[in-house]
Design an enzyme around this catalytic site. Structure first.
Site, PDB file in Angstrom:
ATOM      1  CG  HIS A 131      -5.437  -2.548   0.183  1.00 59.95           C
ATOM      2  ND1 HIS A 131      -4.786  -2.113  -0.948  1.00 59.95           N
ATOM      3  CD2 HIS A 131      -4.871  -1.880   1.229  1.00 59.95           C
ATOM      4  CE1 HIS A 131      -3.867  -1.227  -0.611  1.00 59.95           C
ATOM      5  NE2 HIS A 131      -3.896  -1.072   0.702  1.00 59.95           N
ATOM      6  CD  GLU A 180      -5.919  -3.861  -3.908  1.00 62.14           C
ATOM      7  OE1 GLU A 180      -5.574  -2.795  -3.351  1.00 62.14           O
ATOM      8  OE2 GLU A 180      -5.198  -4.869  -3.975  1.00 62.14           O
ATOM      9  CB  SER A 217      -0.951  -0.044   1.194  1.00 64.42           C
ATOM     10  OG  SER A 217      -1.976   0.913   1.077  1.00 64.42           O
TER      11      SER A 217
END
Length: 308
Positions: free
Chosen positions: A276, A246, A152
């Site tokens: 995610h 996503e 991320s």
């Protein structure tokens, strides 16, 4: 076809994690809650070991945790940069994943607990990551012994760190692993809107709020916060993993395209029907374990090259 176990994880992420992230707007509270949640949600295996340390260089230092599993059989280290939209996260939430990657890759892993926004906005996190990289070099690791990895925001930070390494003429890392990378703070990818309902974990409101806290007025187009705008000529190979639903799917595609345009070897894996950073759920679903295997295969292939 998605496994039953993965469907259960997807439901938990969509109906528990996503609302929780959206409703807790006080970042210190969210950090505490996410650390407690991680104890129950993520798997710690019996041979994992966690040792607190500090990574220092040039009078600067950053707290970190060595995250190991088993005995490494290669002279190398994974510098793992945790996700959390630059505002939450740390060893409490990510140490298990870092240790698992170390175990399957035959390396050690170290997870810097870089400074977080809003208390410490950009470039504090990047400065800490740069200090950690310098510290590993000072410890005797060659650039080719270091794997940059992250998920991320941490994956975006890994590419920002790589830009600083390339620009500073430092020894380059062996390779880069990016899981569900947040690589575009301008939100220019169509999937940011198109996948809004399909996205299982990340609320739009949280990403926008985190961007505001992290940037604190800085330019969202800067390649050090949006690495899709960087120049990666001469960079080492990358592996990028992303879930097919996503909101950051476009970021992953753009990051891969950016690397390819600059002549960098890159592999992109798009896995449908997962949330995610789904590899965090290793040991709980076939999809997560397969992602861990993909990372291990890629990393081992890099260390088996003639220059290793």
């Amino acid at each position: 076809m998605v496994s039953f176990a993965q469907r259960m994880i997807n439901a938990r992420v969509r109906y528990l994690e996503k609302p929780l992230i959206a409703c807790v707007t006080h970042q210190p509270s969210l950090r505490w809650v996410s650390g407690i949640y991680a104890r129950f949600a993520y798997k710690t295996q019996s041979d994992m070991q966690f040792t607190r340390t500090r990574l220092g260089h040039g009078g600067l230092s950053v707290p970190a945790v060595w995250c190991d599993q088993g005995t490494p059989h290669r002279n190398g280290v994974i510098l793992y940069l945790h996700g959390g939209a630059y505002t939450v996260g740390g060893a409490a939430s990510h140490k298990q994943l870092a240790a698992r990657l170390a175990g399957v890759c035959g390396l050690r892993a170290v997870l810097p607990e870089y400074r977080l926004a809003p208390e410490y906005p950009f470039p504090a996190g990047l400065d800490d990551a740069f200090t950690a990289y310098h510290a590993l070099l000072a410890k005797g690791y060659e650039g080719g012994h270091i794997v940059l990895a992250g998920d991320s925001a941490g994956a975006g930070l890994a590419y920002a760190l790589l830009l600083r390494i390339l620009g500073g003429d430092l020894p380059k890392p062996r390779c880069v692993i990016a899981i569900s990378p947040w690589a575009d703070m301008q939100f220019t990818s169509p999937t940011f809107q198109d996948n809004k309902r399909a996205e299982m974990m990340l609320p739009h409101s949280w990403l926008k709020r985190a961007r505001r806290m992290y940037l604190a007025g800085d330019d969202p187009a800067s390649p050090f916060v949006s690495p899709i705008n960087g120049d990666f000529t001469g960079a080492p190979p990358s592996l990028i993993l992303i879930g097919g639903e996503e909101v950051l799917l476009g970021d992953a595609h753009k990051m891969a395209a950016r690397l390819e345009q600059d002549g960098v070897e890159v592999a992109l894996i798009v896995q449908p029907d997962v949330p995610h950073i789904w590899p965090m759920h290793f040991g709980q679903s076939a999809e997560s374990d397969r992602a861990i295997d993909d990372i291990a295969r890629f990393t081992r292939s890099q260390f088996n090259t003639p220059s290793a």
